[in-house]
Design a protein around this motif. Structure first.
Motif, PDB file in Angstrom:
ATOM      1  N   MET A 161       0.835  -1.215   0.000  1.00 30.78           N
ATOM      2  CA  MET A 161       0.000   0.000   0.000  1.00 30.78           C
ATOM      3  C   MET A 161       0.868   1.265   0.000  1.00 30.78           C
ATOM      4  SD  MET A 161      -2.984  -1.180  -0.245  1.00 30.78           S
ATOM      5  CE  MET A 161      -2.231  -2.596  -1.069  1.00 30.78           C
ATOM      6  N   SER A 162       1.989   1.213   0.724  1.00 35.12           N
ATOM      7  CA  SER A 162       2.913   2.350   0.704  1.00 35.12           C
ATOM      8  C   SER A 162       3.476   2.557  -0.696  1.00 35.12           C
ATOM      9  CB  SER A 162       4.049   2.128   1.714  1.00 35.12           C
ATOM     10  OG  SER A 162       3.565   2.065   3.037  1.00 35.12           O
ATOM     11  N   TYR A 163       3.771   1.445  -1.389  1.00 38.51           N
ATOM     12  CA  TYR A 163       4.283   1.543  -2.758  1.00 38.51           C
ATOM     13  C   TYR A 163       3.220   2.130  -3.692  1.00 38.51           C
ATOM     14  CZ  TYR A 163       5.785   0.308  -7.427  1.00 38.51           C
ATOM     15  OH  TYR A 163       6.109   0.367  -8.755  1.00 38.51           O
ATOM     16  N   LEU A 164       1.964   1.689  -3.528  1.00 39.38           N
ATOM     17  CA  LEU A 164       0.889   2.233  -4.364  1.00 39.38           C
ATOM     18  C   LEU A 164       0.735   3.736  -4.156  1.00 39.38           C
ATOM     19  CD1 LEU A 164      -1.987  -0.432  -4.193  1.00 39.38           C
ATOM     20  CD2 LEU A 164      -0.436   0.058  -6.087  1.00 39.38           C
ATOM     21  N   ALA A 165       0.837   4.177  -2.898  1.00 34.27           N
ATOM     22  CA  ALA A 165       0.742   5.612  -2.615  1.00 34.27           C
ATOM     23  C   ALA A 165       1.940   6.357  -3.190  1.00 34.27           C
ATOM     24  CB  ALA A 165       0.645   5.841  -1.108  1.00 34.27           C
ATOM     25  N   PHE A 166       3.127   5.761  -3.071  1.00 35.25           N
ATOM     26  CA  PHE A 166       4.328   6.395  -3.630  1.00 35.25           C
ATOM     27  C   PHE A 166       4.213   6.517  -5.151  1.00 35.25           C
ATOM     28  CE2 PHE A 166       8.679   6.111  -5.362  1.00 35.25           C
ATOM     29  CZ  PHE A 166       9.232   7.233  -4.764  1.00 35.25           C
ATOM     30  N   ALA A 167       3.588   5.532  -5.785  1.00 40.18           N
ATOM     31  CA  ALA A 167       3.410   5.570  -7.242  1.00 40.18           C
ATOM     32  C   ALA A 167       2.478   6.704  -7.672  1.00 40.18           C
ATOM     33  CB  ALA A 167       2.867   4.234  -7.736  1.00 40.18           C
ATOM     34  N   GLN A 168       1.682   7.229  -6.714  1.00 41.44           N
ATOM     35  CA  GLN A 168       0.789   8.351  -7.016  1.00 41.44           C
ATOM     36  C   GLN A 168       1.410   9.687  -6.607  1.00 41.44           C
ATOM     37  OE1 GLN A 168      -2.069   7.499  -8.629  1.00 41.44           O
ATOM     38  NE2 GLN A 168      -1.310   5.396  -8.435  1.00 41.44           N
ATOM     39  N   ARG A 169       2.747   9.726  -6.513  1.00 41.98           N
ATOM     40  CA  ARG A 169       3.427  10.912  -5.983  1.00 41.98           C
ATOM     41  C   ARG A 169       3.280  12.137  -6.869  1.00 41.98           C
ATOM     42  NH1 ARG A 169       6.854   7.168  -7.846  1.00 41.98           N
ATOM     43  NH2 ARG A 169       8.430   7.713  -9.424  1.00 41.98           N
ATOM     44  N   ASP A 170       2.835  11.949  -8.119  1.00 42.29           N
ATOM     45  CA  ASP A 170       2.627  13.116  -8.981  1.00 42.29           C
ATOM     46  C   ASP A 170       1.334  13.838  -8.635  1.00 42.29           C
ATOM     47  OD1 ASP A 170       1.241  10.855  -9.806  1.00 42.29           O
ATOM     48  OD2 ASP A 170       1.028  11.615 -11.863  1.00 42.29           O
ATOM     49  N   ARG A 171       0.480  13.200  -7.809  1.00 39.23           N
ATOM     50  CA  ARG A 171      -0.744  13.860  -7.345  1.00 39.23           C
ATOM     51  C   ARG A 171      -0.389  14.881  -6.278  1.00 39.23           C
ATOM     52  NH1 ARG A 171      -5.510  10.854  -8.327  1.00 39.23           N
ATOM     53  NH2 ARG A 171      -5.098   9.341  -9.987  1.00 39.23           N
ATOM     54  N   GLU A 172      -1.081  15.986  -6.296  1.00 43.02           N
ATOM     55  CA  GLU A 172      -0.776  17.077  -5.364  1.00 43.02           C
ATOM     56  C   GLU A 172      -0.997  16.665  -3.917  1.00 43.02           C
ATOM     57  OE1 GLU A 172      -2.154  21.739  -4.574  1.00 43.02           O
ATOM     58  OE2 GLU A 172      -2.910  20.614  -6.302  1.00 43.02           O
ATOM     59  N   GLU A 173      -1.952  15.746  -3.676  1.00 40.43           N
ATOM     60  CA  GLU A 173      -2.284  15.364  -2.303  1.00 40.43           C
ATOM     61  C   GLU A 173      -1.216  14.498  -1.639  1.00 40.43           C
ATOM     62  OE1 GLU A 173      -3.933  14.691  -5.022  1.00 40.43           O
ATOM     63  OE2 GLU A 173      -6.093  15.042  -4.861  1.00 40.43           O
ATOM     64  N   VAL A 174      -0.362  13.856  -2.433  1.00 38.42           N
ATOM     65  CA  VAL A 174       0.571  12.862  -1.899  1.00 38.42           C
ATOM     66  C   VAL A 174       1.963  13.454  -1.723  1.00 38.42           C
ATOM     67  CG1 VAL A 174       1.627  10.605  -2.271  1.00 38.42           C
ATOM     68  CG2 VAL A 174      -0.735  11.010  -3.018  1.00 38.42           C
TER      69      VAL A 174
END
Length: 438
Positions: free
Chosen positions: A360-373
């Motif tokens: 789950m941490s990897y999935l969130a890191f993969a969304q790092r281009d999103r402003e919220e992350v």
């Protein structure tokens, strides 16, 4: 019942899933590995758990539907088979955790009443099964009944543990007995390895992601409950670890972890200390069973709705937790706590949480281009769990060889059953092809 969970109940569910049998069973293992630096192991595990919590919160905000780990894998990876296998692995982990809590509940009840057999039967497994059955019945009453009872049990157990910890800190400081292991900081990997072993004690907060249909104003309450519960649990673990490793003999902590807190309480709480700690243990393990059962049943319901579990497990259209699902989870927990290899199933549970939290941490890191992350936070979760996994396996192989092979056997069995279920259509087609050829 239509009432939903507020912030207090949500925090109680999360704390109930964390501060359970783990603080009594895991503490001895952690102390054996890191001694007076046990508090540092809980800090490290708490930091990684907090980063994973942040990842869950962000994925939940970005997701089009609620449902936790399985939903996130389906949505962000588009792989329902992998999502289903992760879900089955987590369910086995939850059953193992509840079995551990039920075992500890029965053990403390047995010690508290001083009776070991009833009608020729050993008291511990009987009490463990009765406790599981009682919490299954409580969950039939609905979310509000479960949340209210969780408030009471969590309040009592946290109160007793804080009384023990803060009083112990005062006693230890005034008598010069507190040990923090400062001279060992930076010179050993013990706390990091111990953090991996203790990670099962930090899994309760993510149960909330399965309860979103039962939480009012979920977008506000869910993040608050996660960000509040993990630091509280970490603080309690740290205080209890410092007092216990400072005031109880290391031989007691390592060989009899279930009584270590009571032994540490004797110098400043006297004979009443054992009773208070035993009562706290009953409330701790009871609330952990209650919270984990409440949330894992709703997790299973989500999997039923996505056709990731066979319909025999429960009704996907049921209001709240499906009754049959509660009974199935309760029966499996009762069987494991009575006959299963608890050390093996609990270690497998810890490994499964490490793997899933890391994913789950990897999935969130993969969304790092999103402003919220904020990329740095899930990155810490990825690195931390990636470090915990081999350390946990090495610890089992080096110090608990039989448990290591038990965990491997459980993993092979779970993966095998998962593949048979999720690839059943391909297997059936293959069999039909062979039959036609023959």
């Amino acid at each position: 019942m239509t009432e939903k969970l507020g912030l207090t109940e949500a925090v109680s569910i999360a704390l109930g899933g964390m501060i359970g049998g783990g603080i009594f069973a895991v503490l001895g293992v952690v102390a054996k590995m890191s001694g007076s630096l046990s508090w540092a192991a809980f800090v490290v595990a708490g930091v990684v758990a907090t980063c994973a919590g942040y990842s869950y919160v962000q994925l939940n905000r970005l997701s089009d539907s609620s449902g936790g780990s399985v939903t996130y894998i389906e949505e962000f990876l588009g792989n329902p088979t992998f999502a289903g296998m992760a879900g089955w692995t987590l369910l086995v982990g939850y059953v193992g955790s509840m079995a551990m809590y039920a075992f500890a509940f029965g053990s403390f009840f047995e010690r508290l009443v001083g009776v070991h057999h009833v009608a020729g039967l050993p008291l511990r497994p009987v009490v463990s099964v009765v406790a599981v059955a009682g919490f299954v019945g409580l969950n039939f009453l609905g979310a509000q009944a479960t949340g209210t009872s969780e408030n009471v049990m969590v309040g009592l157990k946290v109160g007793v543990l804080l009384l023990f910890g803060l009083w112990g800190l005062y006693y230890g400081s005034t008598h010069g007995k507190l040990e923090f292991g400062r001279s060992q900081l930076g010179l050993t990997v013990g706390p990091v390895m111990a953090a991996a072993v203790s990670f099962v004690a930090f899994q309760g907060w993510q149960l909330l992601t399965y309860d979103q249909d039962d939480i009012e104003d979920v977008e506000t309450i869910l993040p608050k409950a996660i960000y509040v519960s993990i630091p509280i649990a970490t603080f309690v673990y740290v205080v209890v670890a410092v007092v216990t490793t400072s005031l109880a003999k290391s031989s007691v902590v390592q060989n009899h972890p279930e009584t270590a807190l009571a032994v540490a309480a004797r110098p400043f709480m006297g004979s009443v200390g054992f009773t208070l700690i035993a009562v706290a243990a009953l409330f701790s393990t009871g609330s952990a069973i209650n919270a984990t059962l409440f949330s894992s049943a709703r997790f299973a319901k989500g999997m039923l709705q996505d056709d990731l579990l066979p319909s025999e497990v429960g009704r996907a259209d049921a209001d709240g937790a499906p009754a049959r699902t509660l009974l199935v989870l309760g029966a499996l927990t009762a069987a494991f706590t009575t006959y299963g290899s608890l050390r093996g199933i609990t270690s497998f549970a810890s490994l499964s949480f490490i793997v899933v939290f890391g994913a789950m941490s990897y999935l969130a890191f993969a969304q790092r281009d999103r402003e919220e992350v904020r990329a740095a936070v899930p990155a810490v979760g990825v690195v931390g769990t990636a470090l915990f996994l081999p350390l946990m396996l090495w610890h089992l192989y080096a110090d608990q060889r039989s448990v290591f092979f038990s965990v491997v056997a459980i993993a092979v069995a779970v993966v095998g059953v998962e593949l048979l279920y999720f690839e059943r259509e391909k297997i059936e087609d293959g069999i039909e092809s062979v039959e036609r050829w023959v």
